[in-house]
Design an enzyme around this catalytic site. Structure first.
Site, PDB file in Angstrom:
ATOM      1  N   HIS A  27      10.157 -25.562 -99.666  1.00 48.31           N
ATOM      2  CA  HIS A  27       8.612 -26.158 -99.739  1.00 48.31           C
ATOM      3  C   HIS A  27       8.149 -26.358 -98.465  1.00 48.31           C
ATOM      4  CE1 HIS A  27       8.459 -27.530-104.139  1.00 48.31           C
ATOM      5  NE2 HIS A  27       9.119 -26.274-103.978  1.00 48.31           N
ATOM      6  N   GLU A  47       6.536 -28.542 -96.925  1.00 45.34           N
ATOM      7  CA  GLU A  47       6.832 -30.020 -96.298  1.00 45.34           C
ATOM      8  C   GLU A  47       8.162 -29.961 -95.597  1.00 45.34           C
ATOM      9  OE1 GLU A  47       4.262 -31.013-100.138  1.00 45.34           O
ATOM     10  OE2 GLU A  47       5.672 -29.528 -99.274  1.00 45.34           O
ATOM     11  N   ARG A  75      11.974 -29.486 -91.078  1.00 37.46           N
ATOM     12  CA  ARG A  75      13.301 -28.795 -90.335  1.00 37.46           C
ATOM     13  C   ARG A  75      12.607 -28.397 -89.216  1.00 37.46           C
ATOM     14  NH1 ARG A  75      17.536 -29.271 -93.583  1.00 37.46           N
ATOM     15  NH2 ARG A  75      18.729 -27.751 -92.245  1.00 37.46           N
ATOM     16  N   CYS A 119       9.254 -33.590-102.841  1.00 34.94           N
ATOM     17  CA  CYS A 119       8.755 -33.681-101.777  1.00 34.94           C
ATOM     18  C   CYS A 119       8.271 -35.205-101.541  1.00 34.94           C
ATOM     19  CB  CYS A 119       7.571 -32.639-101.075  1.00 34.94           C
ATOM     20  SG  CYS A 119       8.082 -31.172-100.910  1.00 34.94           S
ATOM     21  N   LYS A 135      11.149 -37.278-100.545  1.00 35.82           N
ATOM     22  CA  LYS A 135      11.648 -36.849 -99.182  1.00 35.82           C
ATOM     23  C   LYS A 135      10.829 -37.385 -98.168  1.00 35.82           C
ATOM     24  CE  LYS A 135      14.122 -32.652-100.061  1.00 35.82           C
ATOM     25  NZ  LYS A 135      14.653 -31.284 -99.763  1.00 35.82           N
ATOM     26  N   LYS A 145      27.473 -36.205 -89.126  1.00 36.31           N
ATOM     27  CA  LYS A 145      26.672 -36.946 -89.907  1.00 36.31           C
ATOM     28  C   LYS A 145      27.030 -38.104 -90.137  1.00 36.31           C
ATOM     29  CE  LYS A 145      23.955 -35.179 -92.808  1.00 36.31           C
ATOM     30  NZ  LYS A 145      23.180 -34.542 -94.076  1.00 36.31           N
TER      31      LYS A 145
END
Length: 509
Positions: free
Chosen positions: A87, A89, A94, A294, A297, A477
């Site tokens: 998508h 967004e 990214r 989205c 997110k 991470k």
């Protein structure tokens, strides 16, 4: 400082001049969505002796994305070389991370000016205080923000939602990414739905969010809607009357589905079809996706920042968006407030530097020329059905190979035989962003690495433990302990049903 229309116009011009024809919609047959991050910076010639003078700024697009697709769960790969979510967004964000990695490399090498300056903690950086970032999307984000009321006689998508009934709602909205039968009404220029979408006439209240950012009031209070306190017995739904006595007769429906563990949509006809404030996953073509909507997110980025876990190793504080601007489309100011801010407003006990941001939300009057509605308005009746463009375009303000065009999660033109090769990786895939992070790390001598990556004793939650240097993507991470504590607090207090990919999808090196 700037207006929503200026941001939209800048992004549309950038799309037209800097993005290639490859990956853009086929004329009169396809449509797409557009998103971008814009850097705002005061001009160097600001007069210090004129505080009453309007602040002049420069505006620069630093990342951009287009796209409407997601891959299904069965197509996900443990090697990190496929884009799960394309998508617009997500592509723009990214691409922004790629830009931030480049800027950190400039800062660490001390060769050129960077958007980062040294922080107060050892070997950490922070954003220059005179900079801010604005996120632009040509359409309301799919999921909760797209659950927008339709009013009985409005000559526009909807007027701003009254908080009196936004707190009491069950709404459905349309993210326009999938085209169920309901949405085909939108394709008929004489249909009641299309007439509601015409934006020529606005009430005074509906103009409130079109003022310039520098002069904007704080806007309506965020509704007290949180997914953590929504249950099957107490759903939030859009019902009742809008300001001025207009009856809410229906809602725009979103194709995003409620995640397991959340109270589901009622499915009742009309305005009670959807429940609001819930976490949702993006729809797939038969194969369910693991990609959160989205709206979800953006709400997460508004608490944890846009930089992600890896970059927090080098940053003293998260990189937050100062504003979100939406292009001309079906829109509700209060639905946006609820989806992006309201659901997390009670989250507390976050690590230092993290917090729920009061991001400014505005809408532009400018329509994206390759949006579904714009293409539909130009299309002749005999030209067939409109379909979403299958490709996604990524652009970053970096000197080397700024463009990336993908389809089905891989660079466009990738064959089945080619999957797994280096050429078959998007530059913004997990594995390639991780590779850029590792290159940044290797450019710095180990004695100047941040404490979070040291092999020596590390303090974590007030306990000193000996840790080894991370190796895999997952380990790097997890080693960003401050970010992980913030993410844990957000999940515990607001987003407990968030779908997380299993660790074995993050074990690549």
């Amino acid at each position: 400082m700037w207006t929503a229309d200026e941001i939209a116009q800048l992004c549309y011009e950038h799309y037209g001049s800097r993005l290639p024809k490859q990956g853009k919609p086929e004329p009169n047959r396809e449509w797409t969505l557009l998103a971008a991050v814009v850097k705002i910076q005061p001009t160097a010639d600001q007069a210090c002796d004129r505080p009453d003078r309007p602040v002049r700024v420069t505006k620069e697009v630093v990342s951009m994305g287009t796209g409407t697709k997601c891959i299904g769960q069965s197509k996900m790969r443990k090697s990190g070389d496929i884009l799960n979510d394309s998508h617009a967004e997500v592509i723009a964000r990214r691409s922004f991370q790629r830009y931030l990695l480049h800027q950190l490399h400039l800062a660490a090498s001390l060769k050129e000016d960077s958007i980062f300056v040294p922080g107060t903690q050892r070997e950490l950086w922070k954003l220059r205080p005179d900079l801010l970032f604005v996120f632009f999307s040509s359409h309301t984000p799919c999921g909760d923000a797209s659950i927008i009321p339709m009013l009985q006689f409005e000559d526009q998508p909807c007027c701003p939602v009254s908080r009196d009934w936004a707190n009491n709602p069950s709404v459905d909205a349309s993210d326009n990414l999938e085209a169920p039968e309901d949405k085909r009404k939108c394709e008929d220029s004489d249909s009641p739905v299309t007439k509601k979408m015409r934006l020529e006439h606005r009430t005074p209240d509906s103009m409130a969010h079109h003022q310039s950012f520098g002069n904007q009031e704080s806007g309506p209070n965020s509704p007290d809607v949180s997914s953590s306190n929504l249950t099957a017995e107490e759903p939030a739904a859009v019902t009742g009357m809008a300001p001025g006595g207009a009856k809410v007769v229906d809602v725009y429906r979103t194709g995003a589905k409620c995640v397991p563990g959340e109270a589901g949509d009622s499915g009742k006809p009309g305005a009670a079809y959807h429940r609001v404030g819930l976490l949702r996953v993006k729809p797939g073509r038969g194969d369910r996706t693991c990609s959160m909507s989205c709206s979800d997110k953006l709400a997460r980025w508004n608490v944890l920042g846009c930089q992600g876990a890896l970059l927090m190793h080098f940053l003293e504080e998260p990189i937050y968006l100062s504003a979100v601007v939406i292009g001309k489309c079906p829109y509700s100011q209060e639905a946006m407030q609820r989806a992006l801010i309201g659901r997390c407003q009670n989250v507390s006990a976050l690590p230092e530097g993290f917090g729920v941001q009061e991001v400014k939300i505005q809408q532009s009057d400018l329509l994206f020329e390759q949006s579904r509605c714009a293409v539909q308005a130009k299309k002749a009746e005999n030209q067939g059905r409109l379909v979403p463009c299958g490709a996604a375009i990524s652009w970053s303000a970096v000197p080397e190979q700024p463009l990336d065009v993908t389809a089905n999660g891989f660079p466009q033109g990738t064959t089945k035989k080619g999957i797994g090769r280096l050429q078959a990786r998007s530059r913004i895939s997990k594995v390639e962003l991780f590779r850029s992070f590792q290159k940044l790390l290797s450019s710095i001598s180990e004695d100047k690495w941040p404490d979070s990556l040291s092999e020596n004793l590390c303090a974590w939650w007030c306990v000193c433990i000996r840790v080894q240097k991370p190796v895999t993507y997952h380990e790097y991470k997890e080693a960003a302990s401050t970010y992980q504590r913030a993410w844990s607090a957000l999940r515990k207090q607001a987003f407990g049903s968030w779908i997380r990919n299993p660790p074995d999808y993050q074990q690549f090196k």
